[in-house]
Design a protein around this motif. Structure first.
Motif, mmCIF file in Angstrom:
data_model
loop_
_atom_site.group_PDB
_atom_site.id
_atom_site.type_symbol
_atom_site.label_atom_id
_atom_site.label_comp_id
_atom_site.label_asym_id
_atom_site.label_seq_id
_atom_site.Cartn_x
_atom_site.Cartn_y
_atom_site.Cartn_z
ATOM 1 N N GLN A 204 63.288 -70.782 -1.807
ATOM 2 C CA GLN A 204 64.362 -70.036 -1.159
ATOM 3 C C GLN A 204 65.738 -70.434 -1.701
ATOM 4 N N SER A 205 65.934 -71.733 -1.936
ATOM 5 C CA SER A 205 67.227 -72.212 -2.412
ATOM 6 C C SER A 205 67.531 -71.706 -3.824
ATOM 7 N N THR A 207 66.111 -69.230 -5.472
ATOM 8 C CA THR A 207 66.169 -67.763 -5.531
ATOM 9 C C THR A 207 67.515 -67.257 -5.018
ATOM 10 N N THR A 208 67.978 -67.809 -3.908
ATOM 11 C CA THR A 208 69.276 -67.399 -3.367
ATOM 12 C C THR A 208 70.399 -67.751 -4.331
ATOM 13 N N VAL A 275 56.369 -67.897 3.174
ATOM 14 C CA VAL A 275 57.004 -67.994 1.857
ATOM 15 C C VAL A 275 55.954 -67.934 0.756
ATOM 16 N N LEU A 310 61.814 -59.694 -3.795
ATOM 17 C CA LEU A 310 62.608 -59.452 -2.596
ATOM 18 C C LEU A 310 63.392 -58.144 -2.710
#
Length: 318
Positions: A204-205, A207-208, A275, A310
Protein backbone atom coordinates in the motif's frame (compact mmCIF):
# COMPACT_ATOMS: atom_id res chain seq x y z
CA UNK A 1 18.66 -48.16 3.51
CA UNK A 2 19.23 -48.75 7.24
CA UNK A 3 16.19 -50.56 8.65
CA UNK A 4 15.97 -48.17 11.60
CA UNK A 5 14.89 -45.20 9.49
CA UNK A 6 11.22 -44.39 9.29
CA UNK A 7 8.83 -44.18 6.36
CA UNK A 8 7.43 -40.68 5.99
CA UNK A 9 4.27 -39.74 4.10
CA UNK A 10 4.04 -36.21 2.74
CA UNK A 11 0.78 -34.48 1.83
CA UNK A 12 0.99 -32.60 -0.41
CA UNK A 13 3.76 -32.00 -2.90
CA UNK A 14 4.02 -28.25 -3.33
CA UNK A 15 7.25 -26.27 -3.09
CA UNK A 16 7.66 -26.90 0.65
CA UNK A 17 6.57 -30.54 0.48
CA UNK A 18 9.02 -31.28 -2.32
CA UNK A 19 11.86 -29.56 -0.48
CA UNK A 20 11.23 -31.57 2.68
CA UNK A 21 10.86 -34.79 0.68
CA UNK A 22 14.19 -34.20 -1.07
CA UNK A 23 15.90 -33.52 2.24
CA UNK A 24 14.49 -36.73 3.72
CA UNK A 25 15.39 -38.79 0.65
CA UNK A 26 18.95 -37.44 0.81
CA UNK A 27 19.13 -38.81 4.36
CA UNK A 28 17.91 -42.23 3.18
CA UNK A 29 14.37 -41.96 4.47
CA UNK A 30 11.64 -43.66 2.48
CA UNK A 31 9.16 -40.97 1.42
CA UNK A 32 5.62 -41.72 0.20
CA UNK A 33 2.77 -39.67 -1.21
CA UNK A 34 -0.61 -40.19 -2.80
CA UNK A 35 -1.20 -37.91 -5.79
CA UNK A 36 -3.77 -40.04 -7.59
CA UNK A 37 -5.91 -36.95 -8.26
CA UNK A 38 -3.13 -34.50 -9.14
CA UNK A 39 -1.78 -33.13 -12.43
CA UNK A 40 0.99 -34.50 -14.62
CA UNK A 41 3.27 -31.63 -13.57
CA UNK A 42 2.86 -32.73 -9.95
CA UNK A 43 3.75 -36.29 -10.94
CA UNK A 44 6.93 -35.05 -12.58
CA UNK A 45 7.78 -33.06 -9.44
CA UNK A 46 7.34 -36.22 -7.38
CA UNK A 47 9.63 -38.22 -9.63
CA UNK A 48 12.33 -35.54 -9.41
CA UNK A 49 12.29 -35.79 -5.60
CA UNK A 50 12.67 -39.59 -5.32
CA UNK A 51 9.23 -39.97 -3.72
CA UNK A 52 7.37 -43.26 -3.95
CA UNK A 53 3.78 -43.08 -5.18
CA UNK A 54 0.94 -44.99 -3.57
CA UNK A 55 -2.52 -45.20 -5.07
CA UNK A 56 -4.63 -44.63 -1.97
CA UNK A 57 -4.57 -42.95 1.43
CA UNK A 58 -5.14 -46.39 2.95
CA UNK A 59 -1.80 -47.58 1.53
CA UNK A 60 -0.05 -44.52 2.91
CA UNK A 61 -1.59 -44.95 6.37
CA UNK A 62 -0.68 -48.63 6.35
CA UNK A 63 2.98 -48.07 5.48
CA UNK A 64 3.98 -44.72 7.00
CA UNK A 65 5.39 -44.08 10.45
CA UNK A 66 4.85 -40.33 10.12
CA UNK A 67 2.54 -38.21 7.95
CA UNK A 68 3.47 -34.58 7.37
CA UNK A 69 0.49 -32.45 6.32
CA UNK A 70 1.73 -29.48 4.28
CA UNK A 71 -1.29 -28.04 2.47
CA UNK A 72 -3.00 -24.64 2.09
CA UNK A 73 -4.70 -23.55 5.35
CA UNK A 74 -8.18 -24.09 3.93
CA UNK A 75 -7.34 -27.77 3.32
CA UNK A 76 -5.87 -28.63 6.72
CA UNK A 77 -9.07 -30.10 8.20
CA UNK A 78 -10.18 -31.92 5.04
CA UNK A 79 -6.72 -33.45 4.70
CA UNK A 80 -6.82 -34.72 8.28
CA UNK A 81 -10.28 -36.16 7.62
CA UNK A 82 -8.91 -38.01 4.59
CA UNK A 83 -6.36 -39.81 6.69
CA UNK A 84 -8.63 -40.51 9.65
CA UNK A 85 -11.13 -42.03 7.23
CA UNK A 86 -8.32 -44.13 5.79
CA UNK A 87 -7.26 -45.19 9.29
CA UNK A 88 -10.86 -46.07 10.15
CA UNK A 89 -10.52 -48.99 7.74
CA UNK A 90 -8.12 -50.66 10.22
CA UNK A 91 -5.45 -50.84 7.54
CA UNK A 92 -2.57 -50.80 10.01
CA UNK A 93 -1.19 -53.92 11.60
CA UNK A 94 -2.22 -53.94 15.29
CA UNK A 95 1.40 -54.61 16.24
CA UNK A 96 2.67 -51.51 14.39
CA UNK A 97 3.86 -48.51 16.33
CA UNK A 98 1.44 -45.54 16.40
CA UNK A 99 1.29 -43.33 13.33
CA UNK A 100 2.37 -39.73 14.00
CA UNK A 101 0.23 -37.17 12.17
CA UNK A 102 2.07 -33.83 12.14
CA UNK A 103 0.11 -30.84 10.90
CA UNK A 104 2.55 -28.24 9.56
CA UNK A 105 0.00 -25.88 8.05
CA UNK A 106 -0.45 -22.14 8.59
CA UNK A 107 -3.53 -22.42 10.80
CA UNK A 108 -4.62 -20.81 14.05
CA UNK A 109 -4.26 -22.55 17.43
CA UNK A 110 -8.04 -22.93 17.41
CA UNK A 111 -7.75 -24.78 14.09
CA UNK A 112 -5.08 -27.02 15.57
CA UNK A 113 -7.35 -27.84 18.51
CA UNK A 114 -10.09 -28.75 16.03
CA UNK A 115 -7.69 -31.25 14.47
CA UNK A 116 -6.85 -32.61 17.92
CA UNK A 117 -10.54 -33.36 18.52
CA UNK A 118 -10.80 -34.99 15.11
CA UNK A 119 -7.88 -37.34 15.73
CA UNK A 120 -8.62 -38.23 19.35
CA UNK A 121 -10.91 -41.09 18.33
CA UNK A 122 -8.05 -42.85 16.51
CA UNK A 123 -5.79 -44.44 19.14
CA UNK A 124 -3.35 -45.66 16.49
CA UNK A 125 -2.56 -42.03 15.63
CA UNK A 126 -0.50 -39.47 17.55
CA UNK A 127 -1.12 -35.82 16.74
CA UNK A 128 1.39 -32.96 16.78
CA UNK A 129 0.56 -29.33 16.06
CA UNK A 130 3.29 -27.66 14.01
CA UNK A 131 4.40 -24.74 11.91
CA UNK A 132 7.13 -24.06 9.36
CA UNK A 133 9.08 -20.81 9.70
CA UNK A 134 11.29 -20.07 6.71
CA UNK A 135 11.65 -21.27 3.13
CA UNK A 136 11.74 -24.78 1.71
CA UNK A 137 14.90 -26.86 2.27
CA UNK A 138 17.49 -26.42 -0.46
CA UNK A 139 20.71 -28.26 -1.20
CA UNK A 140 23.71 -25.91 -1.28
CA UNK A 141 26.85 -26.22 -3.44
CA UNK A 142 28.93 -26.84 -0.31
CA UNK A 143 27.02 -30.07 0.31
CA UNK A 144 24.88 -28.77 3.16
CA UNK A 145 21.17 -27.93 3.30
CA UNK A 146 19.37 -24.73 4.17
CA UNK A 147 16.45 -25.65 6.42
CA UNK A 148 13.46 -23.83 7.84
CA UNK A 149 12.69 -24.00 11.53
CA UNK A 150 9.88 -26.45 12.21
CA UNK A 151 8.21 -25.96 15.58
CA UNK A 152 5.82 -28.52 17.06
CA UNK A 153 3.77 -28.80 20.22
CA UNK A 154 1.63 -31.46 21.83
CA UNK A 155 1.74 -34.23 24.42
CA UNK A 156 3.89 -36.53 22.26
CA UNK A 157 7.56 -35.79 21.61
CA UNK A 158 9.41 -37.02 18.53
CA UNK A 159 12.43 -37.61 20.76
CA UNK A 160 10.43 -40.43 22.36
CA UNK A 161 8.99 -41.81 19.12
CA UNK A 162 10.22 -45.40 18.71
CA UNK A 163 11.08 -45.31 14.99
CA UNK A 164 13.95 -42.86 14.38
CA UNK A 165 11.98 -40.02 15.94
CA UNK A 166 14.94 -38.15 17.40
CA UNK A 167 16.88 -38.54 14.15
CA UNK A 168 13.93 -37.30 12.10
CA UNK A 169 13.61 -34.25 14.36
CA UNK A 170 17.29 -33.46 13.86
CA UNK A 171 17.15 -33.90 10.08
CA UNK A 172 14.10 -31.65 9.73
CA UNK A 173 15.25 -29.11 12.36
CA UNK A 174 12.16 -29.77 14.49
CA UNK A 175 11.88 -28.12 17.90
CA UNK A 176 9.26 -29.25 20.44
CA UNK A 177 8.19 -26.05 22.22
CA UNK A 178 5.21 -27.05 24.40
CA UNK A 179 3.33 -30.09 25.69
CA UNK A 180 -0.13 -28.94 24.58
CA UNK A 181 -1.74 -28.34 21.19
CA UNK A 182 -1.77 -24.72 19.96
CA UNK A 183 1.50 -22.96 20.81
CA UNK A 184 3.34 -24.12 17.68
CA UNK A 185 0.62 -22.89 15.35
CA UNK A 186 0.40 -19.70 17.37
CA UNK A 187 4.14 -19.05 17.08
CA UNK A 188 3.93 -19.56 13.30
CA UNK A 189 1.04 -17.07 13.09
CA UNK A 190 2.84 -14.45 15.21
CA UNK A 191 6.02 -14.77 13.15
CA UNK A 192 4.19 -14.61 9.81
CA UNK A 193 2.28 -11.52 10.93
CA UNK A 194 5.51 -9.55 11.32
CA UNK A 195 7.00 -10.53 7.96
CA UNK A 196 3.97 -10.73 5.65
CA UNK A 197 2.27 -7.90 7.50
CA UNK A 198 5.19 -5.62 6.62
CA UNK A 199 4.89 -6.74 2.99
CA UNK A 200 1.20 -5.79 2.92
CA UNK A 201 2.02 -2.37 4.39
CA UNK A 202 4.75 -1.95 1.76
CA UNK A 203 2.29 -2.84 -1.04
CA UNK A 204 0.00 0.00 0.00
CA UNK A 205 2.80 2.43 0.87
CA UNK A 206 4.88 1.95 -2.29
CA UNK A 207 1.81 1.89 -4.55
CA UNK A 208 0.47 5.13 -3.07
CA UNK A 209 3.91 6.74 -3.32
CA UNK A 210 4.13 5.65 -6.96
CA UNK A 211 0.73 7.20 -7.70
CA UNK A 212 1.85 10.44 -6.06
CA UNK A 213 5.12 10.42 -7.98
CA UNK A 214 7.25 10.22 -4.84
CA UNK A 215 8.31 6.55 -4.79
CA UNK A 216 11.99 7.43 -5.39
CA UNK A 217 11.80 9.94 -2.55
CA UNK A 218 10.20 7.36 -0.24
CA UNK A 219 12.92 4.83 -0.98
CA UNK A 220 15.63 7.45 -0.49
CA UNK A 221 14.22 8.45 2.90
CA UNK A 222 13.91 4.82 3.97
CA UNK A 223 17.54 4.29 3.00
CA UNK A 224 18.67 7.29 5.02
CA UNK A 225 16.41 7.02 8.07
CA UNK A 226 15.24 3.40 8.31
CA UNK A 227 17.45 1.28 6.06
CA UNK A 228 16.51 -2.09 7.53
CA UNK A 229 12.81 -1.36 7.06
CA UNK A 230 13.43 -0.30 3.47
CA UNK A 231 15.44 -3.43 2.68
CA UNK A 232 12.84 -5.76 4.22
CA UNK A 233 9.99 -3.95 2.47
CA UNK A 234 11.70 -4.18 -0.93
CA UNK A 235 12.56 -7.86 -0.47
CA UNK A 236 9.01 -8.63 0.61
CA UNK A 237 7.50 -6.88 -2.41
CA UNK A 238 9.70 -8.69 -4.91
CA UNK A 239 9.14 -12.13 -3.37
CA UNK A 240 5.41 -11.70 -2.76
CA UNK A 241 3.65 -11.91 -6.17
CA UNK A 242 3.74 -15.69 -6.79
CA UNK A 243 2.74 -16.35 -3.17
CA UNK A 244 -0.02 -13.77 -2.69
CA UNK A 245 -2.85 -16.20 -3.48
CA UNK A 246 -1.55 -18.62 -0.84
CA UNK A 247 -1.37 -15.92 1.80
CA UNK A 248 -5.03 -14.87 1.57
CA UNK A 249 -6.26 -17.66 3.88
CA UNK A 250 -3.12 -17.54 6.01
CA UNK A 251 -3.88 -13.91 6.90
CA UNK A 252 -7.39 -14.95 7.92
CA UNK A 253 -5.84 -17.56 10.22
CA UNK A 254 -3.60 -14.87 11.74
CA UNK A 255 -6.66 -12.69 12.30
CA UNK A 256 -8.40 -15.62 14.02
CA UNK A 257 -5.33 -16.19 16.20
CA UNK A 258 -5.15 -12.57 17.30
CA UNK A 259 -8.88 -12.56 18.07
CA UNK A 260 -9.15 -15.82 19.99
CA UNK A 261 -5.70 -16.01 21.58
CA UNK A 262 -4.72 -12.33 21.81
CA UNK A 263 -8.14 -10.81 22.50
CA UNK A 264 -8.00 -8.23 19.69
CA UNK A 265 -11.60 -7.78 18.53
CA UNK A 266 -10.68 -5.27 15.80
CA UNK A 267 -8.11 -7.02 13.69
CA UNK A 268 -6.06 -5.49 10.90
CA UNK A 269 -5.21 -8.87 9.34
CA UNK A 270 -8.68 -9.18 7.87
CA UNK A 271 -7.62 -6.18 5.78
CA UNK A 272 -4.20 -7.68 5.08
CA UNK A 273 -5.93 -10.75 3.65
CA UNK A 274 -7.85 -8.48 1.27
CA UNK A 275 -4.62 -6.79 0.15
CA UNK A 276 -3.16 -10.11 -0.94
CA UNK A 277 -6.46 -11.19 -2.50
CA UNK A 278 -6.47 -8.04 -4.60
CA UNK A 279 -2.89 -8.66 -5.78
CA UNK A 280 -3.69 -12.27 -6.64
CA UNK A 281 -7.05 -11.71 -8.34
CA UNK A 282 -7.08 -8.19 -9.73
CA UNK A 283 -3.56 -7.33 -10.89
CA UNK A 284 -1.24 -8.58 -13.61
CA UNK A 285 0.99 -9.84 -10.81
CA UNK A 286 -1.57 -12.53 -10.01
CA UNK A 287 -2.19 -13.87 -13.51
CA UNK A 288 0.41 -16.60 -13.13
CA UNK A 289 0.86 -18.42 -9.85
CA UNK A 290 4.34 -19.77 -10.52
CA UNK A 291 7.77 -19.04 -9.12
CA UNK A 292 9.31 -18.24 -12.53
CA UNK A 293 7.11 -15.31 -13.59
CA UNK A 294 8.82 -12.40 -15.34
CA UNK A 295 6.73 -9.54 -13.93
CA UNK A 296 7.13 -7.85 -10.56
CA UNK A 297 10.90 -8.24 -10.36
CA UNK A 298 11.48 -4.89 -8.64
CA UNK A 299 9.58 -2.95 -5.97
CA UNK A 300 8.83 -0.35 -8.65
CA UNK A 301 7.25 -3.05 -10.85
CA UNK A 302 5.01 -4.17 -8.02
CA UNK A 303 3.91 -0.65 -7.14
CA UNK A 304 3.18 0.16 -10.79
CA UNK A 305 1.21 -3.03 -11.48
CA UNK A 306 -0.82 -2.83 -8.27
CA UNK A 307 -1.56 0.80 -9.12
CA UNK A 308 -2.77 -0.24 -12.57
CA UNK A 309 -5.05 -2.84 -10.97
CA UNK A 310 -6.51 -0.20 -8.64
CA UNK A 311 -7.08 2.13 -11.57
CA UNK A 312 -8.96 -0.57 -13.49
CA UNK A 313 -11.10 -1.24 -10.43
CA UNK A 314 -11.87 2.48 -10.09
CA UNK A 315 -12.87 2.70 -13.76
CA UNK A 316 -15.26 -0.23 -13.34
CA UNK A 317 -16.96 1.45 -10.39
CA UNK A 318 -17.31 4.74 -12.26
Amino acid sequence: MPPSLATVGVASIGEMGVGIARLLSAQNYRVLTNISDRSESTRQRVKSASIELVDTDQELVAQADYILSIVPPRDAISTAKRFTEAAAGHVRDPEQEPLFYIDLNAISPNGARTLELLLKDYPMMRFLDGGIIGGAPKFKPDGNWTKPSIVVSGPHSLDDAPISGAHLAKVLNIKHIADKIGPASGLKMCFASTTKGLTAIAIQSFTTAHTLGVLDDLQAHLKDYSPKTGELAAQGLVGMPPKAYRWVDEMKEIAETFRTEGGFETNLFDGVSEVFRFVADETNLGKEKTEDRRVGKTPEDVARLVGQGLERKKEKVE
